[in-house]
Each structure stands twice: as structure tokens, then as C-alpha cells.
Design an enzyme around this catalytic site. Sequence first.
Site, PDB file in Angstrom:
ATOM      1  N   ALA A 161      -3.836  -3.974  -0.806  1.00 27.10           N
ATOM      2  CA  ALA A 161      -2.812  -3.119  -1.434  1.00 27.10           C
ATOM      3  C   ALA A 161      -1.605  -2.947  -0.519  1.00 27.10           C
ATOM      4  O   ALA A 161      -1.026  -1.870  -0.422  1.00 27.10           O
ATOM      5  CB  ALA A 161      -3.394  -1.755  -1.832  1.00 27.10           C
ATOM      6  N   GLY A 162      -1.236  -4.029   0.157  1.00 30.29           N
ATOM      7  CA  GLY A 162      -0.147  -3.952   1.132  1.00 30.29           C
ATOM      8  C   GLY A 162       1.145  -4.587   0.667  1.00 30.29           C
ATOM      9  O   GLY A 162       2.110  -4.619   1.407  1.00 30.29           O
ATOM     10  N   GLY A 163       1.170  -5.146  -0.547  1.00 30.68           N
ATOM     11  CA  GLY A 163       2.384  -5.823  -1.015  1.00 30.68           C
ATOM     12  C   GLY A 163       2.473  -7.243  -0.503  1.00 30.68           C
ATOM     13  O   GLY A 163       3.544  -7.844  -0.480  1.00 30.68           O
ATOM     14  N   MET A 164       1.335  -7.800  -0.088  1.00 33.97           N
ATOM     15  CA  MET A 164       1.333  -9.171   0.444  1.00 33.97           C
ATOM     16  C   MET A 164       0.460 -10.108  -0.383  1.00 33.97           C
ATOM     17  O   MET A 164       0.141 -11.215   0.061  1.00 33.97           O
ATOM     18  CB  MET A 164       0.879  -9.163   1.903  1.00 33.97           C
TER      19      MET A 164
ATOM     20  N   LYS B  94       1.643 -13.551   1.302  1.00 33.87           N
ATOM     21  CA  LYS B  94       3.077 -13.868   1.172  1.00 33.87           C
ATOM     22  C   LYS B  94       3.938 -12.691   1.572  1.00 33.87           C
ATOM     23  O   LYS B  94       3.495 -11.531   1.619  1.00 33.87           O
ATOM     24  CB  LYS B  94       3.418 -14.291  -0.257  1.00 33.87           C
TER      25      LYS B  94
ATOM     26  N   ASP C 110       1.605 -12.505  -9.363  1.00 33.14           N
ATOM     27  CA  ASP C 110       1.692 -13.099  -8.015  1.00 33.14           C
ATOM     28  C   ASP C 110       0.608 -14.141  -7.753  1.00 33.14           C
ATOM     29  O   ASP C 110       0.517 -14.663  -6.635  1.00 33.14           O
ATOM     30  CB  ASP C 110       1.521 -12.010  -6.948  1.00 33.14           C
TER      31      ASP C 110
ATOM     32  N   ALA D  11      -4.138 -14.106  -3.574  1.00 34.45           N
ATOM     33  CA  ALA D  11      -4.606 -15.249  -2.773  1.00 34.45           C
ATOM     34  C   ALA D  11      -6.100 -15.465  -2.998  1.00 34.45           C
ATOM     35  O   ALA D  11      -6.570 -16.610  -3.077  1.00 34.45           O
ATOM     36  CB  ALA D  11      -4.315 -15.009  -1.287  1.00 34.45           C
TER      37      ALA D  11
HETATM   38  O1  C5P Z   1       0.852  -8.989 -12.900  1.00 32.58           O
HETATM   39  P1  C5P Z   1       0.256  -7.958 -12.010  1.00 32.58           P
HETATM   40  O2  C5P Z   1      -1.023  -7.403 -12.561  1.00 32.58           O
HETATM   41  O3  C5P Z   1       0.137  -8.376 -10.590  1.00 32.58           O
HETATM   42  O4  C5P Z   1       1.293  -6.758 -11.988  1.00 32.58           O
HETATM   43  C1  C5P Z   1       0.906  -5.451 -11.648  1.00 32.58           C
HETATM   44  C2  C5P Z   1       1.885  -4.474 -12.246  1.00 32.58           C
HETATM   45  O5  C5P Z   1       3.139  -4.567 -11.557  1.00 32.58           O
HETATM   46  C3  C5P Z   1       2.222  -4.709 -13.701  1.00 32.58           C
HETATM   47  O6  C5P Z   1       1.294  -4.094 -14.547  1.00 32.58           O
HETATM   48  C4  C5P Z   1       3.587  -4.071 -13.814  1.00 32.58           C
HETATM   49  O7  C5P Z   1       3.466  -2.669 -13.911  1.00 32.58           O
HETATM   50  C5  C5P Z   1       4.202  -4.363 -12.449  1.00 32.58           C
HETATM   51  N1  C5P Z   1       5.065  -5.571 -12.482  1.00 32.58           N
HETATM   52  C6  C5P Z   1       6.287  -5.486 -13.122  1.00 32.58           C
HETATM   53  N2  C5P Z   1       7.104  -6.593 -13.161  1.00 32.58           N
HETATM   54  C7  C5P Z   1       6.712  -7.760 -12.560  1.00 32.58           C
HETATM   55  C8  C5P Z   1       5.464  -7.845 -11.888  1.00 32.58           C
HETATM   56  C9  C5P Z   1       4.658  -6.724 -11.875  1.00 32.58           C
HETATM   57  O8  C5P Z   1       6.657  -4.443 -13.652  1.00 32.58           O
HETATM   58  N3  C5P Z   1       7.523  -8.811 -12.628  1.00 32.58           N
END
Ligand code: C5P
Length: 341
Positions: free
Chosen positions: A133-136, A31, A173, A141
Site C-alpha cells: 500500500a505504498g503507491g509502488m 514502479k 497498474d 507486480a
Molecule cells: O484499478 P485499480 O483497482 O488498481 O484502482 C484502484 C482505484 O483507484 C479505483 O477503484 C479508482 O478509485 C482509483 N483509480 C482511478 N483512476 C485510475 C486508476 C485508479 O480513479 N486511472
Amino acid sequence: MSHLTVIPGGGSRRPARAGAATSVRVEAPGKVNLFLSAGAPGADGYHPLTTVFQAVRLIETVTARRQSYAAAGTITLSLEESHGLAGTPGTSPAGPLPTDSRNLAVRAAQLLAERTGIDDGVDLLLRKRVPVAGGMAGGSADAAATLVACNQLWGTGLSLGELMALASELGADCAFPLLGATAVGYGRGDELSPLMTRGTYHWVMALAREGLSTPEVFTHLDQMRSDSEPGEPSDPGEPAPVPAGLGAALRAGDAAALAACLRNDLQAAAVDLRPELGQVIGVAEQAGALRAIVSGSGPTVAALVPDATSGVRVARALEASGLVAGTVRCDAPVAGARVVG
Ligand code: C5P
């Protein structure tokens, strides 16, 4: 988001094994965030978001294979291929992708098995096309594809809504790749509402040599905001709503109008941590991108281009700049996770 503890009737929904598929292949998309506004973090450390996801044609493929009875009960993961560069498929900034329970695909299979009382085990084979680890949301997925594949292989019969609730437990995500297309995300980004769109959008993704950690980027954003005077526009408590112009641009299929509405609050933090991302954005826009932004928490830079031909030009300019590890071109939006074999 409510978390399921037990899937009602989950254990009893399994069909007879005779004749059941021995393998299921599922594709799920990466995404780009067209819009991401982050408020101040709550007690759980998560930032309330308003974000617009668009699923792009960079596709992760998970094949789930039934195990022999001798091996039954284990969840294994193998990677179909691995390239040597961080930021490209197969490796993470910390080295090769883990294939144990640090991997979201393995965690997804474990969670589904736990909640449905399944102990068959599964062999997962993962083919990556989304930068690591690219923000995608490549890992997300993989989790989404695994949930769909194992749900079918094990005959657990969970609905899309039930799978999305499980996905949200795995990461903010992880639910979106189940839905695909274009959607607004509220809360942690996992309370999704589909958006109507028209047309096809063309993107050039500029890959970085090294990944960025999502928590690090969010923490850096907080730091930058607390360094600025409270009350300044850069210090919001609540995330901003999706601008009306963005919805209108998507409904009209107007890429230029969409470009004007792109926003990512995480970009300032990602660029501050990795200043060359600012240069990458400049190169893409000078070469003909309508707009280039950091994708999610970065470091991938997503350049929205008017058409596929200008995409080739922008990709060439980025590669010639020496600032990126490589580029990939893709169109969007595409469907969410689906069984393909
Ligand atoms: O939920 P996920 O493990 O993908 O999120 C990784 C990290 O990104 C979280 O531990 C948090 O530090 C940060 N995050 C956040 N706010 C969000 C989504 C992610 O601070 N809405």
C-alpha cells in the site's frame, strides 16, 4: 481496454504433463510514476491518466508449484516472510496481507484458470520486497508475476499481449509490471506504450508507517479540485500530455533534467491527507536529492538522487528525521516480469 472473455484455443494449448516443470519462479518489479496527470473522473469512476511508469529494482518473487493430484483444483497462497511494520513488506495498513481471493496474486491465478479452462490449481509462494500500500504497485507486480508463472506452469501458452489484457482486468497498474522498463500509460494507465531511455537512475524510497488507499487519494483529489473555482488550472477535464522535456531527459540519460520534469497530480491530495509527506520531501531535497515526489497515490516518497553515493546520504538523513518507517535504495529501469527458475 478490451476484455477477453475466452482465450481462443487456450484449453487446447496445454502440453503433455510428462516432464513439465513442477515449479516456476518469476520476478516482477515495483514502479515509480515519473509523471502522472489525472483528468476528471468518467462515469466508471476512473480518472483518465497520462502517466509515465519506470520499473524499479524492488522485486517481487512468485513461485508457482504444481499441486499433488489429491489437492488439485485449489489455489493457495503463502507469504515467504512478514515484518511487523505497515508500509514494509508483508503487511498492509489493515494488518497482515490476505492470502485469499482478496489478494491480487490469487485473483490473477483464478482469472487465468477461468479463461483457459484450467482446473489444476496451484500453490503460490510470494516473497515481497515492494512496500505494501505504498503507491509502488507491489500488489500489481504480484499479479503480473503470478500470470507469467501460472501461464508457464499450466502450459496455457498465452502471449504477452493476452496476459496484459488479463492484467488490466485485475487493476489499472497490473499490466505495466509485465512490460517493465519505462512506459507511458494512457486511459486508466493501462494502455501502455514503451519509452526509450538511456542510463541508470538512482532512487531512495522513503517508506511510511501506514499505507494510503488509492481510491481515497483519488477521491480527495476530486474534492480538492471541486473546492477550487472551476476553470482554475487545478480543475482539468483532460490529463496533460507528457512534456517533451521528460522524453528528452530520459533519452539523454540526464537525471537532473528528468528531476525538473517530475510531476504527480496525486501528490497534493496525498500531502493534504498526510501532511508529514511534505516534510519528508523537504528532508530528501535538502540532503541532496535532485527532486523528491510522492510515488503514485503514496505514501511512499521517491527521491531521485544523482548517484548511489548521494543515495546513501539522503537515506541517512531521512532515517535520522524520524519521519519515515525506513528507506530502501534502488536503481531503475529494470525489466518486466520474467521467469528466473
Ligand atoms: O484499478 P485499480 O483497482 O488498481 O484502482 C484502484 C482505484 O483507484 C479505483 O477503484 C479508482 O478509485 C482509483 N483509480 C482511478 N483512476 C485510475 C486508476 C485508479 O480513479 N486511472
